[in-house]
Write a protein that holds these residues in place. Structure first.
Motif, PDB file in Angstrom:
ATOM      1  N   LEU A   1       0.903  -1.142  -0.107  1.00  0.00           N
ATOM      2  CA  LEU A   1       0.007  -0.003   0.205  1.00  0.00           C
ATOM      3  C   LEU A   1       0.827   1.323   0.220  1.00  0.00           C
ATOM      4  O   LEU A   1       0.482   2.281  -0.681  1.00  0.00           O
ATOM      5  CB  LEU A   1      -0.853  -0.094   1.099  1.00  0.00           C
ATOM      6  N   LEU A   2       1.951   1.090   0.734  1.00  0.00           N
ATOM      7  CA  LEU A   2       2.578   2.292   0.980  1.00  0.00           C
ATOM      8  C   LEU A   2       3.736   2.674  -0.355  1.00  0.00           C
ATOM      9  O   LEU A   2       4.151   3.810  -0.694  1.00  0.00           O
ATOM     10  CB  LEU A   2       3.641   2.299   2.158  1.00  0.00           C
ATOM     11  N   ILE A   3       4.013   1.711  -0.991  1.00  0.00           N
ATOM     12  CA  ILE A   3       4.705   1.761  -2.465  1.00  0.00           C
ATOM     13  C   ILE A   3       3.540   2.415  -3.239  1.00  0.00           C
ATOM     14  O   ILE A   3       4.382   3.362  -3.922  1.00  0.00           O
ATOM     15  CB  ILE A   3       4.957   0.321  -2.873  1.00  0.00           C
TER      16      ILE A   3
ATOM     17  N   ARG B   1       4.765  11.363  -5.381  1.00  0.00           N
ATOM     18  CA  ARG B   1       5.798  11.687  -6.314  1.00  0.00           C
ATOM     19  C   ARG B   1       5.103  12.409  -7.403  1.00  0.00           C
ATOM     20  O   ARG B   1       5.724  13.543  -7.685  1.00  0.00           O
ATOM     21  CB  ARG B   1       6.768  10.529  -7.023  1.00  0.00           C
ATOM     22  N   VAL B   2       3.821  12.150  -7.706  1.00  0.00           N
ATOM     23  CA  VAL B   2       3.143  12.956  -8.625  1.00  0.00           C
ATOM     24  C   VAL B   2       2.774  14.088  -8.213  1.00  0.00           C
ATOM     25  O   VAL B   2       3.079  15.181  -8.744  1.00  0.00           O
ATOM     26  CB  VAL B   2       1.918  11.860  -9.216  1.00  0.00           C
ATOM     27  N   ILE B   3       2.272  14.140  -6.927  1.00  0.00           N
ATOM     28  CA  ILE B   3       2.016  15.365  -6.130  1.00  0.00           C
ATOM     29  C   ILE B   3       3.091  16.462  -6.291  1.00  0.00           C
ATOM     30  O   ILE B   3       3.119  17.485  -6.410  1.00  0.00           O
ATOM     31  CB  ILE B   3       1.289  15.039  -4.870  1.00  0.00           C
ATOM     32  N   LEU B   4       4.123  15.836  -5.805  1.00  0.00           N
ATOM     33  CA  LEU B   4       5.403  16.455  -5.575  1.00  0.00           C
ATOM     34  C   LEU B   4       5.814  17.104  -6.786  1.00  0.00           C
ATOM     35  O   LEU B   4       6.608  18.355  -6.877  1.00  0.00           O
ATOM     36  CB  LEU B   4       6.619  15.538  -5.110  1.00  0.00           C
ATOM     37  N   ALA B   5       5.589  16.515  -7.781  1.00  0.00           N
ATOM     38  CA  ALA B   5       6.303  16.985  -9.264  1.00  0.00           C
ATOM     39  C   ALA B   5       5.379  18.085  -9.784  1.00  0.00           C
ATOM     40  O   ALA B   5       5.750  18.992 -10.513  1.00  0.00           O
ATOM     41  CB  ALA B   5       6.339  15.963 -10.206  1.00  0.00           C
ATOM     42  N   ARG B   6       4.295  18.249  -9.158  1.00  0.00           N
ATOM     43  CA  ARG B   6       3.107  19.321  -9.519  1.00  0.00           C
ATOM     44  C   ARG B   6       2.846  20.540  -8.531  1.00  0.00           C
ATOM     45  O   ARG B   6       2.298  21.319  -8.904  1.00  0.00           O
ATOM     46  CB  ARG B   6       1.906  18.670  -9.968  1.00  0.00           C
ATOM     47  N   GLN B   7       3.423  20.492  -7.398  1.00  0.00           N
ATOM     48  CA  GLN B   7       3.024  21.142  -6.284  1.00  0.00           C
ATOM     49  C   GLN B   7       4.397  21.611  -5.537  1.00  0.00           C
ATOM     50  O   GLN B   7       5.287  20.696  -5.551  1.00  0.00           O
ATOM     51  CB  GLN B   7       2.038  20.476  -5.274  1.00  0.00           C
ATOM     52  N   GLU B   8       4.376  22.796  -5.096  1.00  0.00           N
ATOM     53  CA  GLU B   8       5.480  23.339  -4.209  1.00  0.00           C
ATOM     54  C   GLU B   8       5.335  22.419  -3.084  1.00  0.00           C
ATOM     55  O   GLU B   8       4.368  22.476  -2.301  1.00  0.00           O
ATOM     56  CB  GLU B   8       5.735  24.840  -4.080  1.00  0.00           C
TER      57      GLU B   8
ATOM     58  N   ALA C   1       3.550  10.415   7.398  1.00  0.00           N
ATOM     59  CA  ALA C   1       2.844  11.560   6.864  1.00  0.00           C
ATOM     60  C   ALA C   1       3.211  12.834   7.459  1.00  0.00           C
ATOM     61  O   ALA C   1       3.427  13.790   7.005  1.00  0.00           O
ATOM     62  CB  ALA C   1       1.242  11.347   7.288  1.00  0.00           C
ATOM     63  N   GLY C   2       3.634  12.696   8.787  1.00  0.00           N
ATOM     64  CA  GLY C   2       4.248  13.595   9.471  1.00  0.00           C
ATOM     65  C   GLY C   2       5.582  14.143   9.127  1.00  0.00           C
ATOM     66  O   GLY C   2       5.884  15.337   8.888  1.00  0.00           O
ATOM     67  N   LEU C   3       6.343  13.086   8.810  1.00  0.00           N
ATOM     68  CA  LEU C   3       7.734  13.360   8.557  1.00  0.00           C
ATOM     69  C   LEU C   3       7.889  14.137   7.020  1.00  0.00           C
ATOM     70  O   LEU C   3       8.849  15.030   7.013  1.00  0.00           O
ATOM     71  CB  LEU C   3       8.549  11.902   8.400  1.00  0.00           C
ATOM     72  N   PHE C   4       7.298  13.739   6.057  1.00  0.00           N
ATOM     73  CA  PHE C   4       7.238  14.144   4.833  1.00  0.00           C
ATOM     74  C   PHE C   4       6.225  14.983   4.331  1.00  0.00           C
ATOM     75  O   PHE C   4       6.442  15.939   3.667  1.00  0.00           O
ATOM     76  CB  PHE C   4       7.414  12.874   3.723  1.00  0.00           C
ATOM     77  N   GLY C   5       4.842  15.374   5.090  1.00  0.00           N
ATOM     78  CA  GLY C   5       4.084  16.225   4.799  1.00  0.00           C
ATOM     79  C   GLY C   5       4.191  17.411   5.680  1.00  0.00           C
ATOM     80  O   GLY C   5       3.454  18.195   5.232  1.00  0.00           O
ATOM     81  N   GLY C   6       4.578  17.214   6.720  1.00  0.00           N
ATOM     82  CA  GLY C   6       4.558  18.253   7.688  1.00  0.00           C
ATOM     83  C   GLY C   6       3.061  18.403   8.576  1.00  0.00           C
ATOM     84  O   GLY C   6       2.342  17.159   8.641  1.00  0.00           O
ATOM     85  N   PRO C   7       3.024  19.199   9.671  1.00  0.00           N
ATOM     86  CA  PRO C   7       1.805  19.302  10.573  1.00  0.00           C
ATOM     87  C   PRO C   7       0.596  19.191   9.668  1.00  0.00           C
ATOM     88  O   PRO C   7      -0.350  18.685  10.262  1.00  0.00           O
ATOM     89  CB  PRO C   7       2.258  20.677  11.370  1.00  0.00           C
ATOM     90  N   ILE C   8       0.309  19.932   8.688  1.00  0.00           N
ATOM     91  CA  ILE C   8      -1.130  20.081   8.439  1.00  0.00           C
ATOM     92  C   ILE C   8      -1.345  18.703   7.743  1.00  0.00           C
ATOM     93  O   ILE C   8      -2.549  18.118   7.887  1.00  0.00           O
ATOM     94  CB  ILE C   8      -1.264  21.074   7.145  1.00  0.00           C
TER      95      ILE C   8
ATOM     96  N   ASP D   1      13.975   9.178  -2.203  1.00  0.00           N
ATOM     97  CA  ASP D   1      14.440   8.667  -3.492  1.00  0.00           C
ATOM     98  C   ASP D   1      13.456   9.766  -4.490  1.00  0.00           C
ATOM     99  O   ASP D   1      13.854  10.268  -5.435  1.00  0.00           O
ATOM    100  CB  ASP D   1      14.328   7.334  -3.797  1.00  0.00           C
ATOM    101  N   SER D   2      12.268   9.622  -4.060  1.00  0.00           N
ATOM    102  CA  SER D   2      11.259  10.346  -5.070  1.00  0.00           C
ATOM    103  C   SER D   2      11.602  12.057  -4.886  1.00  0.00           C
ATOM    104  O   SER D   2      11.648  12.377  -5.783  1.00  0.00           O
ATOM    105  CB  SER D   2       9.915  10.116  -4.521  1.00  0.00           C
ATOM    106  N   GLU D   3      11.757  12.333  -3.659  1.00  0.00           N
ATOM    107  CA  GLU D   3      12.104  13.804  -3.498  1.00  0.00           C
ATOM    108  C   GLU D   3      13.436  14.021  -4.258  1.00  0.00           C
ATOM    109  O   GLU D   3      13.449  15.180  -4.822  1.00  0.00           O
ATOM    110  CB  GLU D   3      12.300  14.122  -1.996  1.00  0.00           C
TER     111      GLU D   3
END
Length: 259
Positions: A12-14, A21-28, A72-79, A184-186
């Motif tokens: 699931l996490l893969i 990665r898709v979100i990261l490529a399209r959003q700051e 989620a907290g480590l890579f996405g932050g508090p929100i 790696d995605s980042e």
């Protein structure tokens, strides 16, 4: 049984990491839209993880939500962490059972530790190496291990005996591997964006200096030109075959070509 549950959550996490990665490529990365989208992504993942749990005792089950929410907290932050944790808390409360207090406590502490390391990563020189990632997840699951004591009727001691080894070793191991996928995605997205910016800067410099650049692939007799080269030679980029012979032919005055 615990290994099957972890493998399900690993798969699931893969899938989540690919979507991330898709979100990261399209959003700051620090934008609100990015954090909200990542939060919703992990909220769905957390609930899906709880749909395929390992049942230890009636009303007491374990799954991969601690891994999901800490990441989620480590890579996405508090929100992101708040959105994902809120959805998981609501679902766990709705499911109920003897382990509801312990389950909600695990959700909150996993998200909180993830956010803590998110800020450590941003504001210090902490490198997300394998030992650091394993240590991060070990802290999350060590707290989870002791939170099992909140289970009523001494059930926590039974759970510790059944899956204590998995909580303290297998969970951190899976979490570390997943974190490496996210890192790696980042790195790939960051390098790709840097390359795009570098190409833009080079293109602008060539326009200002009216200087072009080219590469000749000899074995294929194929040329790759920068945009400025097309302007210099007055050649249509769309119609250009990429052959050196065409460049030579176009460079000769029409009256001299038959000579």
């Amino acid at each position: 049984m615990v290994i099957i549950v972890l493998l399900q959550n690993f798969a699931l996490l893969i899938a989540i990491s690919a979507t991330y990665r898709v979100i990261l490529a399209r959003q700051e990365k620090d934008s609100l839209s990015f954090q909200v989208l990542v939060g919703l992504l992990f909220a769905v993942a957390g609930i899906l993880g709880m749909l395929t749990p390992m049942n230890c005792l009636p009303g007491v089950f374990f799954d991969g939500r601690s891994i999901i929410l800490s990441i989620a907290g480590l890579f996405g932050g508090p929100i992101s962490a708040i959105i994902a944790a809120s959805a998981c808390v609501a679902y766990r409360w709705w499911v109920g059972g003897a382990g509801v207090v312990m389950g909600i406590s695990v959700i909150v502490e996993s998200a909180a530790i993830g956010v803590l390391f998110y800020y450590l990563r941003r504001n210090t020189k902490l490198v997300m190496s394998v030992p650091v990632l394993f240590g991060f997840s070990f802290i999350v699951h060590l707290i989870m291990f002791f939170l099992t004591l909140a289970l009523p009727g001494g059930a926590g001691y039974v759970v510790m005996q059944q899956i204590g080894y998995a909580i303290l070793f297998l969970y951190p191991l899976v979490s570390t591997l997943i974190c490496l996928f996210f890192l790696d995605s980042e790195a790939q997205i960051r390098d790709r964006k840097a390359l795009v910016e570098s190409e833009k800067a080079l293109k602008k410099a060539q326009e200002v200096a009216h200087v072009g650049s080219w590469t000749w692939y000899i074995q294929e007799d194929r040329l790759e030109w920068s945009d400025e080269m097309y302007r210099i030679f007055g050649i249509d980029k769309i119609r250009f075959s990429g052959r050196l012979s065409e460049v030579v032919q176009n460079a000769i005055h029409p009256d001299d070509r038959a000579v």
